[in-house]
Design a protein around this motif. Structure first.
Motif, PDB file in Angstrom:
ATOM      1  N   LEU A  47       0.724  -1.213  -0.091  1.00 42.00           N
ATOM      2  CA  LEU A  47      -0.130  -0.070  -0.097  1.00 42.00           C
ATOM      3  C   LEU A  47       0.865   1.217   0.024  1.00 42.00           C
ATOM      4  CD1 LEU A  47      -2.863  -1.069   2.577  1.00 42.00           C
ATOM      5  CD2 LEU A  47      -3.113  -0.796   0.066  1.00 42.00           C
ATOM      6  N   LEU A 107       3.278   8.129   3.654  1.00 37.42           N
ATOM      7  CA  LEU A 107       2.934   7.999   5.293  1.00 37.42           C
ATOM      8  C   LEU A 107       3.163   6.496   5.446  1.00 37.42           C
ATOM      9  CD1 LEU A 107       1.797   9.217   8.196  1.00 37.42           C
ATOM     10  CD2 LEU A 107      -0.544   8.634   7.196  1.00 37.42           C
ATOM     11  N   SER A 108       3.784   6.026   6.642  1.00 42.95           N
ATOM     12  CA  SER A 108       3.693   4.675   6.886  1.00 42.95           C
ATOM     13  C   SER A 108       3.537   4.504   8.669  1.00 42.95           C
ATOM     14  CB  SER A 108       5.142   3.963   6.767  1.00 42.95           C
ATOM     15  OG  SER A 108       5.042   4.045   5.157  1.00 42.95           O
ATOM     16  N   VAL A 109       2.807   3.772   9.100  1.00 41.97           N
ATOM     17  CA  VAL A 109       2.953   3.639  10.369  1.00 41.97           C
ATOM     18  C   VAL A 109       3.042   2.043  10.873  1.00 41.97           C
ATOM     19  CG1 VAL A 109       1.370   3.765  12.450  1.00 41.97           C
ATOM     20  CG2 VAL A 109       1.232   5.625  11.072  1.00 41.97           C
ATOM     21  N   GLY A 114      -0.955   0.430  14.734  1.00 38.23           N
ATOM     22  CA  GLY A 114      -2.266   1.007  13.918  1.00 38.23           C
ATOM     23  C   GLY A 114      -3.455   1.338  14.548  1.00 38.23           C
ATOM     24  N   ALA A 115      -4.147   2.233  14.141  1.00 40.67           N
ATOM     25  CA  ALA A 115      -5.687   2.819  14.572  1.00 40.67           C
ATOM     26  C   ALA A 115      -5.487   3.381  16.004  1.00 40.67           C
ATOM     27  CB  ALA A 115      -6.527   1.653  14.436  1.00 40.67           C
ATOM     28  N   LEU A 116      -4.317   4.097  16.203  1.00 41.48           N
ATOM     29  CA  LEU A 116      -4.100   4.651  17.759  1.00 41.48           C
ATOM     30  C   LEU A 116      -4.043   6.398  17.475  1.00 41.48           C
ATOM     31  CD1 LEU A 116      -1.550   2.454  19.078  1.00 41.48           C
ATOM     32  CD2 LEU A 116      -3.750   2.852  19.746  1.00 41.48           C
ATOM     33  N   GLY A 117      -4.405   6.704  16.100  1.00 47.01           N
ATOM     34  CA  GLY A 117      -4.215   8.129  15.856  1.00 47.01           C
ATOM     35  C   GLY A 117      -2.871   8.724  15.345  1.00 47.01           C
ATOM     36  N   GLY A 119      -0.881   7.989  12.547  1.00 46.14           N
ATOM     37  CA  GLY A 119      -1.026   8.484  11.295  1.00 46.14           C
ATOM     38  C   GLY A 119      -1.620   9.788  11.176  1.00 46.14           C
ATOM     39  N   THR A 120      -2.698   9.917  11.682  1.00 44.73           N
ATOM     40  CA  THR A 120      -3.495  11.318  11.719  1.00 44.73           C
ATOM     41  C   THR A 120      -2.682  12.451  12.274  1.00 44.73           C
ATOM     42  OG1 THR A 120      -5.524  10.111  11.745  1.00 44.73           O
ATOM     43  CG2 THR A 120      -5.533  12.419  12.423  1.00 44.73           C
ATOM     44  N   ASN A 146      -6.860   1.276  -0.772  1.00 48.15           N
ATOM     45  CA  ASN A 146      -6.460   1.716   0.454  1.00 48.15           C
ATOM     46  C   ASN A 146      -7.532   2.460   1.196  1.00 48.15           C
ATOM     47  OD1 ASN A 146      -4.841   2.316   2.478  1.00 48.15           O
ATOM     48  ND2 ASN A 146      -3.001   2.966   1.531  1.00 48.15           N
ATOM     49  N   LYS A 148      -8.626   2.900   4.173  1.00 47.24           N
ATOM     50  CA  LYS A 148      -8.021   3.212   5.588  1.00 47.24           C
ATOM     51  C   LYS A 148      -7.139   4.706   5.238  1.00 47.24           C
ATOM     52  CE  LYS A 148      -5.893   0.615   8.611  1.00 47.24           C
ATOM     53  NZ  LYS A 148      -5.100  -0.004   9.430  1.00 47.24           N
ATOM     54  N   MET A 149      -6.421   4.729   4.435  1.00 47.69           N
ATOM     55  CA  MET A 149      -5.911   6.141   4.044  1.00 47.69           C
ATOM     56  C   MET A 149      -6.647   7.035   3.274  1.00 47.69           C
ATOM     57  SD  MET A 149      -2.770   7.259   4.415  1.00 47.69           S
ATOM     58  CE  MET A 149      -2.311   8.886   3.831  1.00 47.69           C
ATOM     59  N   GLN A 151      -9.729   7.280   3.798  1.00 49.66           N
ATOM     60  CA  GLN A 151     -10.566   7.796   5.207  1.00 49.66           C
ATOM     61  C   GLN A 151      -9.886   8.969   6.038  1.00 49.66           C
ATOM     62  OE1 GLN A 151     -13.869   7.224   5.793  1.00 49.66           O
ATOM     63  NE2 GLN A 151     -13.682   8.204   7.705  1.00 49.66           N
ATOM     64  N   LEU A 152      -8.661   8.407   6.113  1.00 49.34           N
ATOM     65  CA  LEU A 152      -7.596   9.301   7.157  1.00 49.34           C
ATOM     66  C   LEU A 152      -7.676  10.706   6.349  1.00 49.34           C
ATOM     67  CD1 LEU A 152      -4.357   8.217   8.576  1.00 49.34           C
ATOM     68  CD2 LEU A 152      -4.595  10.376   7.701  1.00 49.34           C
TER      69      LEU A 152
HETATM   70  C1  COA Z   1      -2.817   4.059   6.411  1.00 55.09           C
HETATM   71  C2  COA Z   1      -2.099   4.121   7.992  1.00 55.09           C
HETATM   72  C3  COA Z   1      -0.985   5.287   7.689  1.00 55.09           C
HETATM   73  C4  COA Z   1      -2.782   4.460   8.835  1.00 55.09           C
HETATM   74  O1  COA Z   1      -2.323   4.905  10.074  1.00 55.09           O
HETATM   75  P1  COA Z   1      -2.628   4.827  11.255  1.00 55.09           P
HETATM   76  O2  COA Z   1      -1.776   5.333  12.363  1.00 55.09           O
HETATM   77  O3  COA Z   1      -3.444   3.616  11.870  1.00 55.09           O
HETATM   78  O4  COA Z   1      -4.094   5.862  11.178  1.00 55.09           O
HETATM   79  P2  COA Z   1      -4.710   6.569  12.484  1.00 55.09           P
HETATM   80  O5  COA Z   1      -4.618   5.855  13.809  1.00 55.09           O
HETATM   81  O6  COA Z   1      -4.682   7.738  12.558  1.00 55.09           O
HETATM   82  O7  COA Z   1      -6.258   6.380  11.768  1.00 55.09           O
HETATM   83  C5  COA Z   1      -6.798   4.979  11.400  1.00 55.09           C
HETATM   84  C6  COA Z   1      -8.212   4.668  12.158  1.00 55.09           C
HETATM   85  O8  COA Z   1      -7.876   4.872  13.550  1.00 55.09           O
HETATM   86  C7  COA Z   1      -8.853   5.457  14.305  1.00 55.09           C
HETATM   87  N1  COA Z   1      -8.495   6.409  15.216  1.00 55.09           N
HETATM   88  C8  COA Z   1      -7.826   7.483  15.197  1.00 55.09           C
HETATM   89  N2  COA Z   1      -7.439   7.769  16.485  1.00 55.09           N
HETATM   90  C9  COA Z   1      -7.514   6.995  17.286  1.00 55.09           C
HETATM   91  C10 COA Z   1      -7.467   6.678  18.744  1.00 55.09           C
HETATM   92  N3  COA Z   1      -6.933   7.744  19.557  1.00 55.09           N
HETATM   93  N4  COA Z   1      -7.960   5.571  19.167  1.00 55.09           N
HETATM   94  C11 COA Z   1      -8.420   4.814  18.397  1.00 55.09           C
HETATM   95  N5  COA Z   1      -8.765   4.872  17.054  1.00 55.09           N
HETATM   96  C12 COA Z   1      -8.214   5.805  16.646  1.00 55.09           C
HETATM   97  C13 COA Z   1      -9.207   6.494  13.044  1.00 55.09           C
HETATM   98  O9  COA Z   1     -10.627   7.077  13.361  1.00 55.09           O
HETATM   99  C14 COA Z   1      -9.330   5.693  12.110  1.00 55.09           C
HETATM  100  O10 COA Z   1     -10.433   4.658  11.803  1.00 55.09           O
HETATM  101  P3  COA Z   1     -11.067   4.579  10.665  1.00 55.09           P
HETATM  102  O11 COA Z   1     -10.468   4.015   9.732  1.00 55.09           O
HETATM  103  O12 COA Z   1     -12.425   3.961  11.186  1.00 55.09           O
HETATM  104  O13 COA Z   1     -11.227   6.137  10.158  1.00 55.09           O
HETATM  105  C15 COA Z   1      -1.317   3.041   7.984  1.00 55.09           C
HETATM  106  O14 COA Z   1      -2.298   1.873   8.263  1.00 55.09           O
HETATM  107  C16 COA Z   1      -0.100   2.238   7.284  1.00 55.09           C
HETATM  108  O15 COA Z   1       0.880   2.800   7.101  1.00 55.09           O
HETATM  109  N6  COA Z   1      -0.636   1.631   6.042  1.00 55.09           N
HETATM  110  C17 COA Z   1       0.354   1.189   5.029  1.00 55.09           C
HETATM  111  C18 COA Z   1       1.171   2.299   4.409  1.00 55.09           C
HETATM  112  C19 COA Z   1       0.258   3.191   3.756  1.00 55.09           C
HETATM  113  O16 COA Z   1      -0.918   2.896   3.240  1.00 55.09           O
HETATM  114  N7  COA Z   1       0.370   4.490   3.198  1.00 55.09           N
HETATM  115  C20 COA Z   1      -0.367   5.388   2.463  1.00 55.09           C
HETATM  116  C21 COA Z   1       0.091   5.684   1.189  1.00 55.09           C
HETATM  117  S1  COA Z   1       1.130   7.165   1.159  1.00 55.09           S
END
Ligand code: COA
Length: 180
Positions: A47, A107-109, A114-117, A119-120, A146, A148-149, A151-152
């Motif tokens: 991704l 962006l990569s996490v 994951g899902a801890l905010g 990436g945001t 993708n 999730k991305m 949506q973010l």
């Molecule tokens: C896509 C990616 C960057 C998301 O990173 P992440 O840190 O998991 O993102 P966030 O936690 O900020 O947001 C993801 C979800 O967590 C939720 N979230 C945000 N803060 C939160 C918190 N404090 N507690 C629980 N969940 C939370 C968000 O609402 C979001 O949920 P949703 O998917 O239902 O909208 C990560 O999955 C990744 O690295 N993927 C592979 C690389 C990629 O796809 N890169 C993008 C191409 S450039």
């Protein structure tokens, strides 16, 4: 001319009372970036890089560590491990093609965090830094699969467009002008 980053590090809560820091990348972060890559699943690597890779290309590593901190920038999310070492758990980066004022992000996490905010928060900090460096727009190429991305970035105010030349991708855009 190379200058050091004017970004001031910030502390964010993680889980169970722990915290992580977002800071500018350092030239000494090479092994930690490799460590992050090793914590990405094959799906996450696909991704991020839009193809399957098992090792980070050397030129990618050189580029990501060699920045001008204005038209090129990378922020990392860092935790302290039990043995007191730093571990990078996320990275957000932009580059700006020569002569342009629109930057391109990635962006990569780590899958373990994951899902801890994270990436945001990385994206919010990167957007703010790009604005303070007078860049006009931030854009990115995100695979249509993708969700999730997509949506973010939607929650961050990006507009999503289909790429006419490649239906596998969306182009996502955010204006960085002061009224947005
Ligand atoms: C896509 C990616 C960057 C998301 O990173 P992440 O840190 O998991 O993102 P966030 O936690 O900020 O947001 C993801 C979800 O967590 C939720 N979230 C945000 N803060 C939160 C918190 N404090 N507690 C629980 N969940 C939370 C968000 O609402 C979001 O949920 P949703 O998917 O239902 O909208 C990560 O999955 C990744 O690295 N993927 C592979 C690389 C990629 O796809 N890169 C993008 C191409 S450039």
């Amino acid at each position: 001319m190379k200058t050091s980053a004017s970004y001031l590090e910030k502390v964010y809560p993680l889980r169970a009372g722990a915290s992580y820091v977002i800071r500018a990348i350092l030239p000494t972060d090479k092994e930690r970036i490799i460590g992050l890559f090793n914590h990405l699943s094959p799906e996450s690597r696909y991704l991020r890089f839009a193809h399957a890779i098992s090792k980070l290309p050397d030129d990618f590593l050189e580029d990501v560590l060699d920045l001008d901190y204005q038209k090129e920038m990378a922020l990392v999310a860092v935790i302290q491990t039990d043995d007191g070492q730093e571990e990078i758990i996320g990275i957000a980066r932009y580059v700006t093609p020569s002569g342009q004022s629109a930057c391109e992000f990635s962006l990569s996490v780590s899958d373990d965090f994951g899902a801890l905010g994270i990436g945001t928060h990385l994206m919010q900090e990167l957007i703010s830094y790009a604005k303070s460096n007078q860049l006009s727009e931030m854009l990115g190429y995100v695979l249509s699969a993708n969700h999730k991305m997509l949506q973010l970035v939607t929650e961050l105010g990006f507009q999503i467009e289909n790429m006419e030349s490649d239906s596998e991708f969306n182009i996502v855009k955010l204006s960085l002008s002061s009224r947005s």
